[in-house]
Design an enzyme around this catalytic site. Structure first.
Site, PDB file in Angstrom:
ATOM      1  N   ASP A  51       0.829  -1.207   0.000  1.00  0.00           N
ATOM      2  CA  ASP A  51       0.000   0.000   0.000  1.00  0.00           C
ATOM      3  C   ASP A  51       0.862   1.255   0.000  1.00  0.00           C
ATOM      4  O   ASP A  51       0.497   2.275  -0.589  1.00  0.00           O
ATOM      5  CB  ASP A  51      -0.944  -0.003   1.208  1.00  0.00           C
ATOM      6  CG  ASP A  51      -2.081  -0.999   1.054  1.00  0.00           C
ATOM      7  OD1 ASP A  51      -2.737  -0.977  -0.005  1.00  0.00           O
ATOM      8  OD2 ASP A  51      -2.309  -1.805   1.964  1.00  0.00           O
TER       9      ASP A  51
ATOM     10  N   GLU B 251      -5.298   4.293   1.306  1.00  0.00           N
ATOM     11  CA  GLU B 251      -4.130   3.399   1.288  1.00  0.00           C
ATOM     12  C   GLU B 251      -3.357   3.519   2.601  1.00  0.00           C
ATOM     13  O   GLU B 251      -2.803   2.529   3.102  1.00  0.00           O
ATOM     14  CB  GLU B 251      -3.217   3.723   0.102  1.00  0.00           C
ATOM     15  CG  GLU B 251      -3.835   3.557  -1.280  1.00  0.00           C
ATOM     16  CD  GLU B 251      -4.157   2.111  -1.648  1.00  0.00           C
ATOM     17  OE1 GLU B 251      -3.862   1.200  -0.849  1.00  0.00           O
ATOM     18  OE2 GLU B 251      -4.711   1.890  -2.735  1.00  0.00           O
TER      19      GLU B 251
ATOM     20  N   HIS C 132      -5.237   1.380   4.999  1.00  0.00           N
ATOM     21  CA  HIS C 132      -4.962  -0.040   4.725  1.00  0.00           C
ATOM     22  C   HIS C 132      -3.619  -0.446   5.321  1.00  0.00           C
ATOM     23  O   HIS C 132      -3.498  -1.492   5.970  1.00  0.00           O
ATOM     24  CB  HIS C 132      -4.943  -0.306   3.218  1.00  0.00           C
ATOM     25  CG  HIS C 132      -6.242  -0.043   2.536  1.00  0.00           C
ATOM     26  ND1 HIS C 132      -6.392  -0.087   1.156  1.00  0.00           N
ATOM     27  CD2 HIS C 132      -7.464   0.264   3.025  1.00  0.00           C
ATOM     28  CE1 HIS C 132      -7.643   0.187   0.846  1.00  0.00           C
ATOM     29  NE2 HIS C 132      -8.313   0.399   1.956  1.00  0.00           N
TER      30      HIS C 132
ATOM     31  N   TYR D 216      -2.951  -3.294   8.234  1.00  0.00           N
ATOM     32  CA  TYR D 216      -2.076  -4.464   8.110  1.00  0.00           C
ATOM     33  C   TYR D 216      -0.962  -4.435   9.157  1.00  0.00           C
ATOM     34  O   TYR D 216      -0.604  -5.474   9.723  1.00  0.00           O
ATOM     35  CB  TYR D 216      -1.483  -4.532   6.706  1.00  0.00           C
ATOM     36  CG  TYR D 216      -2.480  -4.915   5.646  1.00  0.00           C
ATOM     37  CD1 TYR D 216      -3.243  -6.075   5.768  1.00  0.00           C
ATOM     38  CD2 TYR D 216      -2.675  -4.127   4.509  1.00  0.00           C
ATOM     39  CE1 TYR D 216      -4.170  -6.429   4.802  1.00  0.00           C
ATOM     40  CE2 TYR D 216      -3.597  -4.478   3.537  1.00  0.00           C
ATOM     41  CZ  TYR D 216      -4.338  -5.628   3.691  1.00  0.00           C
ATOM     42  OH  TYR D 216      -5.253  -5.987   2.733  1.00  0.00           O
TER      43      TYR D 216
ATOM     44  N   GLU E 126      -3.076  -3.560  -8.153  1.00  0.00           N
ATOM     45  CA  GLU E 126      -4.216  -3.594  -7.239  1.00  0.00           C
ATOM     46  C   GLU E 126      -5.246  -4.652  -7.622  1.00  0.00           C
ATOM     47  O   GLU E 126      -6.008  -5.108  -6.767  1.00  0.00           O
ATOM     48  CB  GLU E 126      -4.863  -2.213  -7.171  1.00  0.00           C
ATOM     49  CG  GLU E 126      -3.914  -1.145  -6.628  1.00  0.00           C
ATOM     50  CD  GLU E 126      -4.599   0.164  -6.308  1.00  0.00           C
ATOM     51  OE1 GLU E 126      -5.037   0.331  -5.162  1.00  0.00           O
ATOM     52  OE2 GLU E 126      -4.693   1.014  -7.217  1.00  0.00           O
TER      53      GLU E 126
ATOM     54  N   GLU F 169      -9.978  -1.696  -2.830  1.00  0.00           N
ATOM     55  CA  GLU F 169      -9.043  -1.946  -3.931  1.00  0.00           C
ATOM     56  C   GLU F 169      -9.787  -2.247  -5.226  1.00  0.00           C
ATOM     57  O   GLU F 169      -9.316  -1.919  -6.320  1.00  0.00           O
ATOM     58  CB  GLU F 169      -8.094  -3.097  -3.585  1.00  0.00           C
ATOM     59  CG  GLU F 169      -7.197  -2.841  -2.378  1.00  0.00           C
ATOM     60  CD  GLU F 169      -6.259  -1.660  -2.546  1.00  0.00           C
ATOM     61  OE1 GLU F 169      -6.224  -1.050  -3.634  1.00  0.00           O
ATOM     62  OE2 GLU F 169      -5.554  -1.327  -1.577  1.00  0.00           O
TER      63      GLU F 169
ATOM     64  N   HIS G  59     -10.579   1.096  -6.555  1.00  0.00           N
ATOM     65  CA  HIS G  59      -9.369   1.718  -7.102  1.00  0.00           C
ATOM     66  C   HIS G  59      -9.029   1.128  -8.469  1.00  0.00           C
ATOM     67  O   HIS G  59      -8.609   1.851  -9.382  1.00  0.00           O
ATOM     68  CB  HIS G  59      -8.188   1.520  -6.148  1.00  0.00           C
ATOM     69  CG  HIS G  59      -8.401   2.133  -4.800  1.00  0.00           C
ATOM     70  ND1 HIS G  59      -7.607   1.839  -3.705  1.00  0.00           N
ATOM     71  CD2 HIS G  59      -9.330   3.033  -4.357  1.00  0.00           C
ATOM     72  CE1 HIS G  59      -8.038   2.522  -2.656  1.00  0.00           C
ATOM     73  NE2 HIS G  59      -9.080   3.249  -3.030  1.00  0.00           N
TER      74      HIS G  59
END
Length: 386
Positions: free
Chosen positions: A139, A170, A173, A177, A233, A267, A270
């Site tokens: 990301d 992003e 994201h 994670y 992506e 995603e 995107h």
């Protein structure tokens, strides 16, 4: 002030391989730095005035690269600092859709995941931790491209709004994670290893290098790079998303799988936006060139999930995973307006309602019952509860 980068001719993959992607990311070529006159011998004040006059009158210059001037998305737009009136309604609709899907990492409950994590087999923990390590780094790479290239090249305000919001998502994201890794992995050395996956894991580095190479490529056209990052992506993420949904099918890791739903929906949007931008281009790469980019991404992703980090570690079939990645690639080709390459069916029934098209049930069903109220309705009210 944003500047327009001028795409040059395309280069071959062999030439790309000779470029070190990390070294290619230079900040020294920003066009909004005025040209230096130090090398120009100024012999008299009259000559100096003439030089300064030329700099002050750019409208007298004739463009040497008509491809940028021919592209409505890329050519100079003096109205780019204001939003209204909307000119590209389809692009604006995408932005509002992204805005309505906003969420934060704090909204994902990870309290039940620890018990599940400790009950997993060692192979399953190894697979999940390495997939999360790839996601955490990837990301940031997508954002590097958005900040360094796309946001500076594209002059359409509606698209800039989307890119700006995509950058924010992003970041969320990547935070999610990183939070997952921090929650599951108690050993500090292992955490450090996972957080530095681009340097410590060859399989992750290979995918990262491919994406970074496109960011640093000064000769690839905007259209080629849009396809490349649609592949990042849409293809590089697809198999890993599917593997986590496989865990959901087994009733495992509710926090991880819920965050996976939210992120895969984002995603998908995107990726759809990249395809929309591609459709607005006047000068598109040839179908052969697009096939070349897509098939290259497919090979890298198949190797990642069937050899370097095989999905058999969590009980999935590697052959079917290869087919699924090809299925996703075909869907992306259709979305870009081209023919399928592999012509295969979706081998995973549990992924039927979970695609990266953006035309999925995710948004319409309000994944996790989460959607910002009223954003898509274009309505304003003062009677909301606070």
């Amino acid at each position: 002030m944003f500047s327009v980068r001028v795409p040059l001719a395309t280069i071959t993959d062999q030439q790309q391989l000779q470029v070190s992607p990390l070294k290619a990311l230079s900040l020294a070529d920003k066009e909004n730095t005025p040209p230096s006159l130090s090398a120009t011998p100024v012999l008299a004040s009259k000559v100096a005035r003439r030089i300064l006059q030329d700099v002050a009158e750019p409208e007298s210059k004739v463009s040497t690269n008509p491809s940028v001037e021919d592209e409505p998305l890329l050519r100079e737009n003096p109205r780019r600092f204001v939003v209204f009136p909307i000119e590209y309604h389809d692009i604006w609709k995408m932005y509002k859709k992204a805005e309505a899907s906003f969420w934060t990492a704090e909204e994902v409950d990870l309290s039940k995941d620890i018990q599940h994590w400790e009950a997993l087999k060692p192979d399953e923990r190894h697979f999940i931790s390495h997939v999360l390590a790839f996601f955490a780094a990837s990301d940031g790479i997508v954002n590097e491209n958005l900040v360094e290239r796309f946001s500076q090249e594209v002059q359409v305000t509606e698209a800039r709004c989307f890119y700006g919001f995509q950058i924010a998502m992003e970041n969320i994201h990547s935070e999610m994670y990183s939070l997952l890794i921090d929650t599951y992995i108690k050993d500090s050395k292992e955490r450090e290893y996972l957080f530095n996956a681009i340097e410590t894991m060859p399989c992750v580095k290979k995918k990262a290098d491919w994406a970074l190479r496109w960011i640093g490529d000064k000769e690839a056209t905007y259209g080629e790079r849009v396809v490349a990052f649609a592949a990042v992506e849409g293809i590089f993420f697809s198999g890993s998303f599917a593997s986590i949904f496989w865990l959901k099918k087994r009733g495992l890791m509710p926090g991880l799988t819920f965050s996976n739903e939210l992120i895969s929906r984002d995603e998908g949007l995107h990726c759809d936006f990249a395809c929309l931008m591609f459709k607005h281009l006047v000068h598109k790469p040839s179908e052969q060139r697009v096939q070349e980019i897509i098939t290259n991404a497919v090979r890298i992703e198949q190797e990642f999930l069937t050899e370097a980090l095989p999905v058999k570690l969590i009980g999935m079939n590697c052959t079917l995973m290869k087919q699924y990645i090809e299925f996703v690639a075909d869907r992306l080709m259709l979305e870009l307006g081209f023919n399928k390459i592999f012509k295969v069916e979706n081998p995973f029934d549990f992924m039927e309602n979970i695609s990266l098209e953006g035309k999925t049930n995710f948004f319409e069903k309000r994944v996790g019952e989460y959607q910002r109220m009223g954003v898509m309705s274009n309505s304003f009210t003062l009677d909301a509860d606070f």
